[in-house]
Design an enzyme around this catalytic site. Structure first.
Site, PDB file in Angstrom:
ATOM      1  N   LYS A 128       0.823  -1.209   0.028  1.00 46.70           N
ATOM      2  CA  LYS A 128      -0.051   0.006   0.105  1.00 46.70           C
ATOM      3  C   LYS A 128       0.859   1.091   0.135  1.00 46.70           C
ATOM      4  O   LYS A 128       1.807   1.289   0.790  1.00 46.70           O
ATOM      5  CB  LYS A 128      -0.910   0.070   1.176  1.00 46.70           C
ATOM      6  CG  LYS A 128      -1.782   1.138   1.182  1.00 46.70           C
ATOM      7  CD  LYS A 128      -2.844   1.262   2.143  1.00 46.70           C
ATOM      8  CE  LYS A 128      -2.266   1.039   3.657  1.00 46.70           C
ATOM      9  NZ  LYS A 128      -3.217   1.433   4.599  1.00 46.70           N
TER      10      LYS A 128
HETATM   11  C1  5RP Z   1      -4.366   4.528   8.467  1.00 45.03           C
HETATM   12  C2  5RP Z   1      -3.983   4.098   7.509  1.00 45.03           C
HETATM   13  C3  5RP Z   1      -5.025   3.682   6.654  1.00 45.03           C
HETATM   14  O1  5RP Z   1      -5.047   2.316   6.123  1.00 45.03           O
HETATM   15  C4  5RP Z   1      -4.577   4.282   5.240  1.00 45.03           C
HETATM   16  O2  5RP Z   1      -4.159   5.423   5.303  1.00 45.03           O
HETATM   17  C5  5RP Z   1      -5.947   4.546   4.071  1.00 45.03           C
HETATM   18  O3  5RP Z   1      -6.797   5.368   4.993  1.00 45.03           O
HETATM   19  P1  5RP Z   1      -6.987   6.868   4.237  1.00 45.03           P
HETATM   20  O4  5RP Z   1      -7.579   6.905   2.752  1.00 45.03           O
HETATM   21  O5  5RP Z   1      -7.693   7.628   5.535  1.00 45.03           O
HETATM   22  O6  5RP Z   1      -5.450   7.498   4.260  1.00 45.03           O
HETATM   23  O7  5RP Z   1      -2.700   3.449   7.464  1.00 45.03           O
HETATM   24  O8  5RP Z   1      -3.437   4.493   9.636  1.00 45.03           O
END
Ligand code: 5RP
Length: 292
Positions: free
Chosen positions: A205
């Site tokens: 991610k």
């Molecule tokens: C928060 C995270 C979330 O999983 C990731 O950032 C996705 O959330 P957003 O779209 O709100 O950024 O790692 O700790």
């Protein structure tokens, strides 16, 4: 001993050439994995579209209650029809998510940061493999801090979790954190995503950036794009569209869903981009029509 001398800047990503070692399995880099790993990855990445819509509600692990997630028990159920994966903590899952929900689970397994810290880059492995198995997790999410003070310990967390995941057939989601001092450039994201994949993450991610196609091409694991801070629905749908068009195999959105005035309609619009080849304009029109 590895050294940096003589390392020439890479330049040819063969953007027009599909990933070679794909075999018959639809998830990038997973062709040689065992049945169980592939089964869990197929729970995450829809075999028809090859993509995934992850809903992230794991913010509480270091932010506590955030706007839009004050009541997880109320926020999550209406979104379920539009989601493929729930990304959350074990506490949130057990307390707030009906176990009969048939969604893949991306389990947040590291912790140690809080909003009270200046440096968020020091975490530990908080969830052991036995509890990930108990929760029937389809992947375990490990936060990494490339280029930050916590780099070594976070990569140690990742490697230990990869080792445990391989032992029991649970894929690893490597999460690229971007701290205040980090640069959101393709150069950084190419480095970070490739490192996580080389260290054994089965999906990564990260964030969308310029030259995103090159980041995707250089990473031998599927990339899922985090939504980041709340944008307008139109801009968030463009982010999703550009990410998929750039080769991401999905999005992992939190704030851009749960802080929307119409979270379910937003999740449905995102799913149309991710799985039904909607453009951002078509998806935004769908969103507006759904919220009239
Ligand atoms: C928060 C995270 C979330 O999983 C990731 O950032 C996705 O959330 P957003 O779209 O709100 O950024 O790692 O700790």
């Amino acid at each position: 001993m590895a050294d940096k001398d003589g390392l020439k800047a890479e330049k040819n990503y063969h953007l027009d050439v599909p990933f070679a070692n794909q075999g018959g399995f639809h998830v990038k880099g997973a062709n040689s994995l065992d049945w169980g790993m592939k089964h869990r990855l197929a729970n995450i990445f829809n075999p028809k579209s090859g993509n995934t819509v992850m809903f992230a509600f794991d913010h509480g692990y270091f932010m506590g209650s955030v706007s839009g997630l004050e009541r997880l028990d109320l926020a999550i159920p209406p979104l379920l029809p539009h989601l493929d994966v729930l990304m959350g903590t074990r506490g949130a899952l057990r307390a707030c998510v009906p176990p009969e929900c048939r969604k893949a689970i991306a389990l947040r397994t590291t912790s140690g940061s809080s909003m009270l810290d200046d440096d968020l880059s020091h975490e530990v492995i908080a969830v052991d493999i036995e509890d990930a198995i108990r929760l029937n997790a389809d992947c375990m999410a490990v936060q990494t801090f490339i280029g930050a003070d916590g780099q070594l310990s976070s990569l140690d967390n990742l490697s230990k979790t990869v080792n445990a995941g391989l032992r029991y057939g649970i894929p690893i989601l490597g999460v690229v954190a971007v701290g205040k001092q980090m640069e959101r450039t393709d150069r950084f994201f190419k480095l970070a995503t490739r490192m996580l994949a080389e260290l054994g993450a089965n999906l990564v991610k990260t964030y969308y950036c310029d030259n995103f196609e090159e980041v995707v091409a250089a990473c031998p694991a599927p990339i899922v794009v985090a939504g980041g801070k709340k944008l307008s629905e139109e801009d968030a749908l463009s982010l999703a569209y550009n990410s998929i068009r750039g080769g991401a195999r999905g999005v992992d959105m939190g704030r851009n869903i749960f802080q929307s005035a119409h979270p379910a309609a937003m999740a449905a619009a995102i799913a149309r981009i991710v799985h039904e080849k909607f453009t951002d304009k078509e998806a935004y029109q769908f969103f507006k029509d759904s919220t009239k």
